[in-house]
Write a protein that holds these residues in place. Structure first.
Motif, PDB file in Angstrom:
ATOM      1  N   VAL A   1       1.678  11.113  17.845  1.00 25.45           N
ATOM      2  CA  VAL A   1       0.421  11.373  17.140  1.00 25.45           C
ATOM      3  C   VAL A   1       0.632  11.948  15.742  1.00 25.45           C
ATOM      4  CG1 VAL A   1      -0.994  11.612  19.209  1.00 25.45           C
ATOM      5  CG2 VAL A   1       0.219  13.605  18.318  1.00 25.45           C
ATOM      6  N   ARG A   2       1.884  12.088  15.323  1.00 29.63           N
ATOM      7  CA  ARG A   2       2.108  12.553  13.959  1.00 29.63           C
ATOM      8  C   ARG A   2       1.645  11.485  12.973  1.00 29.63           C
ATOM      9  NH1 ARG A   2       8.141  14.525  15.234  1.00 29.63           N
ATOM     10  NH2 ARG A   2       7.576  16.205  16.684  1.00 29.63           N
ATOM     11  N   ALA A   3       1.121  11.949  11.842  1.00 32.99           N
ATOM     12  CA  ALA A   3       0.593  10.980  10.881  1.00 32.99           C
ATOM     13  C   ALA A   3       0.678  11.546   9.471  1.00 32.99           C
ATOM     14  CB  ALA A   3      -0.855  10.642  11.221  1.00 32.99           C
ATOM     15  N   LEU A   4       0.998  10.684   8.539  1.00 30.25           N
ATOM     16  CA  LEU A   4       1.083  11.059   7.136  1.00 30.25           C
ATOM     17  C   LEU A   4      -0.258  10.776   6.465  1.00 30.25           C
ATOM     18  CD1 LEU A   4       3.263  12.186   5.265  1.00 30.25           C
ATOM     19  CD2 LEU A   4       3.909   9.840   4.702  1.00 30.25           C
ATOM     20  N   ARG A   5      -0.682  11.693   5.587  1.00 26.67           N
ATOM     21  CA  ARG A   5      -1.932  11.485   4.846  1.00 26.67           C
ATOM     22  C   ARG A   5      -1.713  11.917   3.403  1.00 26.67           C
ATOM     23  NH1 ARG A   5      -6.961  13.917   3.438  1.00 26.67           N
ATOM     24  NH2 ARG A   5      -8.746  12.547   3.830  1.00 26.67           N
ATOM     25  N   ALA A   6      -2.156  11.088   2.485  1.00 31.23           N
ATOM     26  CA  ALA A   6      -1.983  11.375   1.059  1.00 31.23           C
ATOM     27  C   ALA A   6      -3.323  11.357   0.348  1.00 31.23           C
ATOM     28  CB  ALA A   6      -1.051  10.354   0.419  1.00 31.23           C
ATOM     29  N   GLN A   7      -3.507  12.293  -0.584  1.00 34.06           N
ATOM     30  CA  GLN A   7      -4.643  12.244  -1.501  1.00 34.06           C
ATOM     31  C   GLN A   7      -4.229  11.386  -2.695  1.00 34.06           C
ATOM     32  OE1 GLN A   7      -7.155  14.049   0.839  1.00 34.06           O
ATOM     33  NE2 GLN A   7      -7.773  13.561  -1.248  1.00 34.06           N
ATOM     34  N   ALA A   8      -5.089  10.467  -3.067  1.00 29.66           N
ATOM     35  CA  ALA A   8      -4.747   9.508  -4.115  1.00 29.66           C
ATOM     36  C   ALA A   8      -5.302   9.917  -5.471  1.00 29.66           C
ATOM     37  CB  ALA A   8      -5.296   8.133  -3.741  1.00 29.66           C
ATOM     38  N   ASP A   9      -4.584   9.536  -6.501  1.00 27.53           N
ATOM     39  CA  ASP A   9      -5.134   9.536  -7.853  1.00 27.53           C
ATOM     40  C   ASP A   9      -5.810   8.166  -8.005  1.00 27.53           C
ATOM     41  OD1 ASP A   9      -5.450   9.103 -10.661  1.00 27.53           O
ATOM     42  OD2 ASP A   9      -4.005  10.699 -11.036  1.00 27.53           O
ATOM     43  N   LYS A  10      -7.122   8.125  -7.857  1.00 30.78           N
ATOM     44  CA  LYS A  10      -7.824   6.843  -7.756  1.00 30.78           C
ATOM     45  C   LYS A  10      -7.613   5.933  -8.963  1.00 30.78           C
ATOM     46  CE  LYS A  10     -11.972   6.750  -5.838  1.00 30.78           C
ATOM     47  NZ  LYS A  10     -13.306   7.135  -5.292  1.00 30.78           N
ATOM     48  N   PRO A  11      -7.800   6.438 -10.198  1.00 28.02           N
ATOM     49  CA  PRO A  11      -7.578   5.536 -11.345  1.00 28.02           C
ATOM     50  C   PRO A  11      -6.134   5.038 -11.419  1.00 28.02           C
ATOM     51  CG  PRO A  11      -8.826   7.478 -12.006  1.00 28.02           C
ATOM     52  CD  PRO A  11      -8.324   7.741 -10.625  1.00 28.02           C
ATOM     53  N   LEU A  12      -5.175   5.936 -11.147  1.00 22.58           N
ATOM     54  CA  LEU A  12      -3.768   5.551 -11.228  1.00 22.58           C
ATOM     55  C   LEU A  12      -3.403   4.567 -10.121  1.00 22.58           C
ATOM     56  CD1 LEU A  12      -1.249   6.070 -12.912  1.00 22.58           C
ATOM     57  CD2 LEU A  12      -0.681   7.977 -11.382  1.00 22.58           C
TER      58      LEU A  12
ATOM     59  N   MET B   1       0.824  -1.218   0.000  1.00 23.74           N
ATOM     60  CA  MET B   1       0.000   0.000   0.000  1.00 23.74           C
ATOM     61  C   MET B   1       0.857   1.266   0.000  1.00 23.74           C
ATOM     62  SD  MET B   1      -2.982   1.214   2.680  1.00 23.74           S
ATOM     63  CE  MET B   1      -4.518   1.037   1.795  1.00 23.74           C
ATOM     64  N   GLY B   2       1.882   1.309   0.847  1.00 20.96           N
ATOM     65  CA  GLY B   2       2.742   2.482   0.921  1.00 20.96           C
ATOM     66  C   GLY B   2       3.456   2.764  -0.384  1.00 20.96           C
ATOM     67  N   LYS B   3       3.981   1.728  -1.023  1.00 19.11           N
ATOM     68  CA  LYS B   3       4.682   1.900  -2.300  1.00 19.11           C
ATOM     69  C   LYS B   3       3.742   2.456  -3.369  1.00 19.11           C
ATOM     70  CE  LYS B   3       8.001  -1.915  -1.671  1.00 19.11           C
ATOM     71  NZ  LYS B   3       7.504  -2.404  -0.362  1.00 19.11           N
ATOM     72  N   VAL B   4       2.518   1.924  -3.397  1.00 23.37           N
ATOM     73  CA  VAL B   4       1.570   2.324  -4.440  1.00 23.37           C
ATOM     74  C   VAL B   4       1.115   3.765  -4.246  1.00 23.37           C
ATOM     75  CG1 VAL B   4      -0.699   1.856  -5.446  1.00 23.37           C
ATOM     76  CG2 VAL B   4       0.814  -0.045  -4.861  1.00 23.37           C
ATOM     77  N   ILE B   5       0.791   4.162  -3.031  1.00 24.35           N
ATOM     78  CA  ILE B   5       0.341   5.545  -2.817  1.00 24.35           C
ATOM     79  C   ILE B   5       1.490   6.527  -3.032  1.00 24.35           C
ATOM     80  CG2 ILE B   5       0.706   5.589  -0.308  1.00 24.35           C
ATOM     81  CD1 ILE B   5      -2.179   7.261  -2.272  1.00 24.35           C
ATOM     82  N   ASP B   6       2.726   6.121  -2.722  1.00 20.67           N
ATOM     83  CA  ASP B   6       3.876   6.995  -2.979  1.00 20.67           C
ATOM     84  C   ASP B   6       4.033   7.293  -4.470  1.00 20.67           C
ATOM     85  OD1 ASP B   6       4.459   7.106  -0.302  1.00 20.67           O
ATOM     86  OD2 ASP B   6       6.210   5.781  -0.392  1.00 20.67           O
ATOM     87  N   LYS B   7       3.637   6.335  -5.301  1.00 26.18           N
ATOM     88  CA  LYS B   7       3.786   6.508  -6.748  1.00 26.18           C
ATOM     89  C   LYS B   7       2.586   7.193  -7.396  1.00 26.18           C
ATOM     90  CE  LYS B   7       6.846   2.562  -7.666  1.00 26.18           C
ATOM     91  NZ  LYS B   7       7.033   1.311  -8.439  1.00 26.18           N
ATOM     92  N   THR B   8       1.474   7.267  -6.682  1.00 30.41           N
ATOM     93  CA  THR B   8       0.234   7.693  -7.341  1.00 30.41           C
ATOM     94  C   THR B   8      -0.504   8.825  -6.631  1.00 30.41           C
ATOM     95  OG1 THR B   8      -1.039   5.995  -6.150  1.00 30.41           O
ATOM     96  CG2 THR B   8      -0.119   5.377  -8.286  1.00 30.41           C
ATOM     97  N   HIS B   9       0.092   9.436  -5.617  1.00 27.67           N
ATOM     98  CA  HIS B   9      -0.653  10.483  -4.909  1.00 27.67           C
ATOM     99  C   HIS B   9      -0.622  11.805  -5.675  1.00 27.67           C
ATOM    100  CE1 HIS B   9       3.490  11.197  -3.354  1.00 27.67           C
ATOM    101  NE2 HIS B   9       3.120  12.469  -3.340  1.00 27.67           N
TER     102      HIS B   9
ATOM    103  N   ARG C   1      -5.545  13.188 -11.447  1.00 20.04           N
ATOM    104  CA  ARG C   1      -4.990  14.218 -12.341  1.00 20.04           C
ATOM    105  C   ARG C   1      -5.736  14.290 -13.667  1.00 20.04           C
ATOM    106  NH1 ARG C   1      -0.014  15.873 -10.401  1.00 20.04           N
ATOM    107  NH2 ARG C   1       0.772  14.573  -8.690  1.00 20.04           N
ATOM    108  N   ASN C   2      -6.303  13.172 -14.095  1.00 21.08           N
ATOM    109  CA  ASN C   2      -6.900  13.108 -15.424  1.00 21.08           C
ATOM    110  C   ASN C   2      -8.407  12.907 -15.375  1.00 21.08           C
ATOM    111  OD1 ASN C   2      -4.341  13.274 -16.865  1.00 21.08           O
ATOM    112  ND2 ASN C   2      -3.949  11.237 -16.031  1.00 21.08           N
ATOM    113  N   THR C   3      -9.035  13.430 -14.326  1.00 25.00           N
ATOM    114  CA  THR C   3     -10.489  13.390 -14.219  1.00 25.00           C
ATOM    115  C   THR C   3     -10.961  14.687 -13.587  1.00 25.00           C
ATOM    116  OG1 THR C   3     -12.382  12.261 -13.208  1.00 25.00           O
ATOM    117  CG2 THR C   3     -10.324  12.202 -11.987  1.00 25.00           C
ATOM    118  N   GLU C   4     -12.175  15.081 -13.916  1.00 26.08           N
ATOM    119  CA  GLU C   4     -12.758  16.297 -13.336  1.00 26.08           C
ATOM    120  C   GLU C   4     -13.568  15.981 -12.076  1.00 26.08           C
ATOM    121  OE1 GLU C   4     -12.157  19.339 -14.243  1.00 26.08           O
ATOM    122  OE2 GLU C   4     -10.959  18.778 -15.994  1.00 26.08           O
ATOM    123  N   GLU C   5     -13.669  14.710 -11.708  1.00 27.48           N
ATOM    124  CA  GLU C   5     -14.472  14.355 -10.529  1.00 27.48           C
ATOM    125  C   GLU C   5     -13.810  14.842  -9.249  1.00 27.48           C
ATOM    126  OE1 GLU C   5     -16.838  10.716 -10.113  1.00 27.48           O
ATOM    127  OE2 GLU C   5     -15.803   9.995 -11.901  1.00 27.48           O
ATOM    128  N   VAL C   6     -14.626  15.435  -8.382  1.00 32.93           N
ATOM    129  CA  VAL C   6     -14.162  15.925  -7.086  1.00 32.93           C
ATOM    130  C   VAL C   6     -15.035  15.297  -5.996  1.00 32.93           C
ATOM    131  CG1 VAL C   6     -13.909  17.954  -5.595  1.00 32.93           C
ATOM    132  CG2 VAL C   6     -13.285  18.089  -8.024  1.00 32.93           C
TER     133      VAL C   6
END
Length: 628
Positions: free
Chosen positions: A93-104, A71-79, A302-307
């Motif tokens: 309590v520190r925590a990392l959070r990433a927004q994903a490119d869902k299709p990618l 999971m970590g490798k994939v989100i690092d490549k696609t966020h 990155r390649n979709t207009e969906e929000v």
């Protein structure tokens, strides 16, 4: 009429977040593994929010990576964006959070699985298990293909008897209008498993071009390179912002006027929803004193207009969703691309599992993910890798792997599920971990890489890099303990700039224990002979600053482990233990704890019951009762 479609060590049913990690974990253990998914194009699909990580959850992603997961490798490549949360607070309590490119994310996850040795992907809908004499021997698909294996892992997410509800409209469906899995759920009931009905939901997705971002607040990612995986060396720099807006009294009025049309309040939904991710209807009703609620606008790629309209999860009718959106600043002209919906699904009561995630009723059968009553991609993935590891271990004749509560958030998660159960979709929180100072974002590799290498999920090359990191940390800590810093003018000047006072010579390590002193300051005073990696410096600083607190936590862990080491014999009959309260007897019989420590965490088992049980075991009660 079935046909023999193949023989494997491990079969994983489902290719969601739990299934992906289960397949990877089992294959890396050396097991010949088959993954069956009803739709391979949806591998690792995110049916809800397009993000990974957050408090507690982000640490789980790091733990998965430290055990060899993906999971970590994939989100690092696609966020599209990454942020470190709670930076103003302590490291626990520190925590990392990433927004994903869902299709990618789907594309990259499928690529990881397809390239994994010992792992075969195949499309197919599993309808039944092959069970002989209480042992799971394989699965049968709707096309009558019979696949045989030594162990099977079920990771069906929210698909089992899934039902989508929007207002007064409902239909059988999995997430995102995929097919529901009906027959398998019915089959599990036939086999005697106790099932419960849970519910979750999603908000509308809107077209980015219809949003007026000038009325919202920008939420950018962090500038510094960040990653979940310890193996990531290339970082995404062109990040995409999210945006913040709020509901208001007009939004709340529309919701209140239409509550009777919400499936949540009309009686159409029977399942229990997640406490920590309520619908907007729930928020408005339960927190009616709040004039507004946060709404985050999160791009889905990155390649979709969906929000994704985070914070507006709803089961209101479509036309009400439109009215509601149009009251929110920036969304006055928002075009809905996908309506929000609620989804009900079947889950198994998780106290029917051993801590390995093997079912107690049927040997060789494991379950992981939302089928076990959890919510969230990260909780599913954490269970998935452990179920895959243990299914492979059993198939290959190896010892099982159980993480304890002081070792990983994954250990807390699984122990909570199998010991306490859950009456609502379970979400992992930092407050659930009594040893959270030990279970930090920064030290997941220190806690779990050694174990990963022992069981075969971490390569020799990666392990050597980890050993080098440990060596550098130990040497630098030792160096700082041996250096005496004197009260020289340039030292006092630097100390003053840091807001600190130094009246006499001190060890460098003692100075670093001060809250206001950073390792970067010591670098200016007593630089190391070589330039140390950033993660080594971080560990030196944290381990030194929190040395006393960590030592106290370890003393608590030692006390806990003494209880965990007091094993409860398999042959025990709790009806033979006189003095136990009736509720305690029933709960102990249901959970069948493996240790006195686990027994002490069962809801309804009080300290007096634990003392009685302990005396009974130490006096050889189980053996005496068995010989009578």
């Amino acid at each position: 009429m079935t046909y023999d479609a193949g023989h494997y060590d491990v079969i994983v049913i489902g290719a969601g977040h739990a299934g992906c990690e289960a397949g990877i974990g089992a294959a890396k253990m050396g097991a010949n593994t088959l993954m069956l998914s009803m739709n391979l194009d949806m591998t690792g699909f995110m049916p809800c929010n397009p993000s990974v990580g957050g408090p507690a959850k982000g640490v789980v992603v790091r733990e998965i990576d430290a055990l060899g997961g993906v999971m970590g490798k994939v989100i690092d490549k696609t966020h599209i964006q990454m942020r470190m949360l709670n930076t103003g607070k302590g490291p626990a309590v520190r925590a990392l959070r990433a927004q994903a490119d869902k299709p990618l994310y789907i594309t990259e996850m499928k690529k990881q699985l397809e390239s994994q040795e010992n792992l075969t992907l195949r499309q197919g809908m599993v309808e039944r298990l092959i069970v002989e004499d209480g042992v799971c021997k394989g699965v049968i698909t709707e096309t009558k293909a019979a696949y045989y294996a030594k162990t099977v892992v079920i990771t069906t997410g929210t698909f089992m008897r899934g039902r989508v509800i929007i207002g007064d409209v409902s239909y059988e469906s999995g997430p995102n209008n995929q097919r529901a899995s009906v027959t398998l759920s019915e089959h599990l009931e036939e086999l005697g498993f106790e099932m419960v009905r849970f519910k979750t939901g999603t908000p509308p997705r809107v077209n980015s071009r219809s949003i007026d971002y000038s009325k919202t607040e920008i939420q950018p990612g962090d500038d510094e390179p960040l990653a979940f995986s310890y193996e990531t060396t290339e970082f995404i720099t062109d990040q995409i912002p999210c945006w913040l807006t709020y509901t208001n009294e007009f939004t709340h009025n529309i919701i209140n006027e239409n509550l009777g049309l919400s499936a949540m309040y009309s009686g159409m939904i029977k399942g229990t929803g997640p406490r920590y991710c309520p619908s907007i209807e729930d928020k408005v009703v339960r927190f009616n004193d709040k004039p507004r609620h946060q709404i985050f606008l999160e791009p889905e790629g990155r390649n979709t207009e969906e929000v994704y309209v985070q914070g507006l999860s709803t089961s209101l009718p479509e036309y009400v969703q439109k009215e509601m959106l149009q009251t929110i600043p920036g969304l006055e002209n928002a075009e809905i691309m996908r309506a929000g919906y609620a989804i009900e699904y079947d889950a198994m009561v998780p106290t029917q599992l051993w801590p390995t995630l093997e079912t107690k009723k049927i040997a060789g059968l494991y379950t992981a993910g939302q089928i076990n009553g959890t919510s969230g991609y990260e909780e599913a993935s954490g269970q998935g890798i452990m179920a895959g590891i243990n299914a492979a271990a059993k198939a290959l004749g190896k010892d099982p792997v159980i993480l304890d509560r002081s070792q990983a958030y994954i250990g807390v998660l699984i122990d909570d599920l199998v010991t306490k159960g859950t009456n609502e979709p379970y979400r992992l929180l930092t407050s659930r971990a009594e040893y959270r100072l030990l279970l930090r974002h920064d030290n997941a590799d220190m806690r779990l890489t050694e174990l990963g290498h022992q069981i075969g999920t971490i390569s020799d090359e990666r392990y050597e890099r980890f050993q080098e990191k440990k060596r550098l940390i130990e040497e630098e800590r030792k160096r700082l303990e041996g250096i005496i810093i004197k009260t020289e003018p340039h030292v006092l000047e630097l100390m003053e700039e840091a807001g600190s006072v130094m009246k006499e010579a001190q060890r460098a390590s003692d100075l670093l224990k001060r809250p206001e002193i950073k390792y970067s300051l010591l670098e200016k005073i007593v630089p190391a002979d070589i330039e140390l990696p950033a993660d080594v410096k971080e560990q030196v600083e944290i381990q030194t600053k929190y040395e006393g607190y960590i030592a106290k936590s370890m003393q608590q862990v030692d006390r806990m482990k003494r209880m965990e080491n007091k094993k409860i014999p398999d042959i025990i009959n709790y009806d033979d233990v006189s003095g136990l309260a009736t509720e305690a007897r029933q709960k102990l019989q249901e959970v069948r704890p493996l240790s006195v420590g686990q027994a002490s965490r069962i809801s309804g088992v009080n300290p007096a019951d634990v003392s009685i049980l302990l005396v009974y075991i130490e006096q050889g009660g189980p053996a005496k009762a068995a010989n009578q």
